[in-house]
Scaffold this active site. Sequence first.
Site, mmCIF file in Angstrom:
data_model
loop_
_atom_site.group_PDB
_atom_site.id
_atom_site.type_symbol
_atom_site.label_atom_id
_atom_site.label_comp_id
_atom_site.label_asym_id
_atom_site.label_seq_id
_atom_site.Cartn_x
_atom_site.Cartn_y
_atom_site.Cartn_z
ATOM 1 N N ASN A 1 0.763 -1.198 -0.023
ATOM 2 C CA ASN A 1 0.198 -0.020 -0.074
ATOM 3 C C ASN A 1 0.827 1.308 -0.089
ATOM 4 O O ASN A 1 1.558 1.590 1.102
ATOM 5 C CB ASN A 1 -1.016 -0.123 1.338
ATOM 6 C CG ASN A 1 -1.825 1.096 1.392
ATOM 7 O OD1 ASN A 1 -1.878 2.021 0.552
ATOM 8 N ND2 ASN A 1 -2.594 1.493 2.485
ATOM 9 N N LYS B 1 0.136 4.082 -0.311
ATOM 10 C CA LYS B 1 -0.554 5.343 0.439
ATOM 11 C C LYS B 1 -0.318 6.757 -0.403
ATOM 12 O O LYS B 1 -0.190 6.716 -1.679
ATOM 13 C CB LYS B 1 -0.113 5.447 1.754
ATOM 14 C CG LYS B 1 -0.490 4.053 2.658
ATOM 15 C CD LYS B 1 -0.134 4.238 4.207
ATOM 16 C CE LYS B 1 -0.458 2.885 4.708
ATOM 17 N NZ LYS B 1 -0.532 3.226 6.256
ATOM 18 N N HIS C 1 -9.866 0.265 5.023
ATOM 19 C CA HIS C 1 -8.486 0.526 5.634
ATOM 20 C C HIS C 1 -8.927 1.583 6.897
ATOM 21 O O HIS C 1 -9.418 2.540 6.736
ATOM 22 C CB HIS C 1 -7.535 1.366 4.826
ATOM 23 C CG HIS C 1 -6.287 1.317 5.158
ATOM 24 N ND1 HIS C 1 -5.536 2.358 6.202
ATOM 25 C CD2 HIS C 1 -5.097 0.625 5.199
ATOM 26 C CE1 HIS C 1 -4.613 2.057 6.465
ATOM 27 N NE2 HIS C 1 -4.107 0.948 5.917
ATOM 28 N N GLU D 1 -7.224 3.934 8.090
ATOM 29 C CA GLU D 1 -6.868 5.453 7.736
ATOM 30 C C GLU D 1 -8.264 5.956 7.021
ATOM 31 O O GLU D 1 -8.639 6.969 7.539
ATOM 32 C CB GLU D 1 -5.819 5.662 6.818
ATOM 33 C CG GLU D 1 -4.342 5.420 7.589
ATOM 34 C CD GLU D 1 -3.241 4.978 7.297
ATOM 35 O OE1 GLU D 1 -3.208 5.020 5.790
ATOM 36 O OE2 GLU D 1 -2.409 4.575 7.829
ATOM 37 N N GLU E 1 -5.641 -5.918 10.281
ATOM 38 C CA GLU E 1 -4.787 -4.875 10.642
ATOM 39 C C GLU E 1 -5.275 -4.227 12.060
ATOM 40 O O GLU E 1 -6.182 -3.160 11.820
ATOM 41 C CB GLU E 1 -4.908 -3.763 9.625
ATOM 42 C CG GLU E 1 -4.418 -4.244 7.994
ATOM 43 C CD GLU E 1 -3.758 -3.264 7.327
ATOM 44 O OE1 GLU E 1 -2.634 -3.531 6.967
ATOM 45 O OE2 GLU E 1 -4.366 -2.088 7.139
ATOM 46 N N GLY F 1 1.343 1.923 11.174
ATOM 47 C CA GLY F 1 2.047 3.170 10.994
ATOM 48 C C GLY F 1 2.841 3.250 12.518
ATOM 49 O O GLY F 1 3.590 4.392 12.476
ATOM 50 N N SER G 1 2.846 -2.547 10.303
ATOM 51 C CA SER G 1 4.146 -2.500 10.660
ATOM 52 C C SER G 1 5.081 -3.875 10.248
ATOM 53 O O SER G 1 5.875 -4.249 10.997
ATOM 54 C CB SER G 1 4.467 -2.149 12.246
ATOM 55 O OG SER G 1 4.037 -1.000 12.490
HETATM 56 P P1 PGA Z 1 2.428 0.156 7.757
HETATM 57 O O1 PGA Z 1 0.935 0.152 7.362
HETATM 58 O O2 PGA Z 1 3.025 -1.103 7.410
HETATM 59 O O3 PGA Z 1 3.192 1.333 7.457
HETATM 60 O O4 PGA Z 1 2.199 -0.077 9.134
HETATM 61 C C1 PGA Z 1 0.318 -0.876 6.905
HETATM 62 C C2 PGA Z 1 -1.039 -0.504 6.187
HETATM 63 O O5 PGA Z 1 -1.575 0.705 6.324
HETATM 64 O O6 PGA Z 1 -1.523 -1.270 5.679
#
Ligand code: PGA
Length: 254
Positions: free
Chosen positions: A7, A9, A96, A98, A168, A174, A214
């Site tokens: 991803n 982002k 997601h 976010e 997740e 993050g 992560s």
């Molecule tokens: P990250 O994000 O690996 O930076 O923690 C994971 C995600 O948002 O799917």
Amino acid sequence: MKYVIGNIKMNLVSSAEMERYFKAFKNEIKGKKFGKTEIVVCPPFVHLKDFVREIKNKKVSIGVQNVFCEKSGSYTGEISPVMAKNIGAEYSIVGHSERRNYFGENNKLINLKIKALIKERMMPIFCFGETLEERGAGLTSQIIFSQILEGLEGVSSSGLEKIIFAYEPVWAVGTDSVPTSNGIMEVKILIRKILAERYGIKYSQKAVILYGGSVKEKILGQVCLDPGMDGVLIGRESLDPHEFLKIAEILNNY
Ligand code: PGA
């Protein structure tokens, strides 16, 4: 089949950065074989065409990070599944944390998006997971239960086969905190139980369940191999093609 999904982002903001990324990606993937692993990269919409042209091939598929639930019409700023598909995307991340957190997406909207994607024969990468507060209050199972069941409202068992589930935990996205292998395994069992009750054991066992949050090569054992996950959804680390493809290689050879 294992899945390694990146991803991107809201990153790779300049053309120079994107060119650097493509160059590194092509360099890293050259000569590598991934017969047992599906690699998917989900760029921002504005880069979709470039990603399809530059890195989509037999080894790499392309997805998007979001879609709207309608096909076309007066929905300012939105992109429909069929528009993404027409450019070459085969997957879309949905739900997601976010999007849930910053854009107020709820289970109802996520459900409509999942159904819209299935209708267009695209694969939803359906994300869910508990926040730190919910976890602290002992609500993990309850939250996952409602996110999954409400997200799948009206989805038939044939639709279920098109979905990739991604656990997740919000507190692991993050950050650098990650759950234990046992914690992840418990949630995997819970997901299969929820799906078995709703769709029957046959469908539940076939469901593809990933871990995200992560993910890095050095903790791949803990978050994916040990708990027996079907792959990983990777955020930050997917910006580095060397690290991203190293993870794909490990999973492929496991
Ligand atoms: P990250 O994000 O690996 O930076 O923690 C994971 C995600 O948002 O799917």
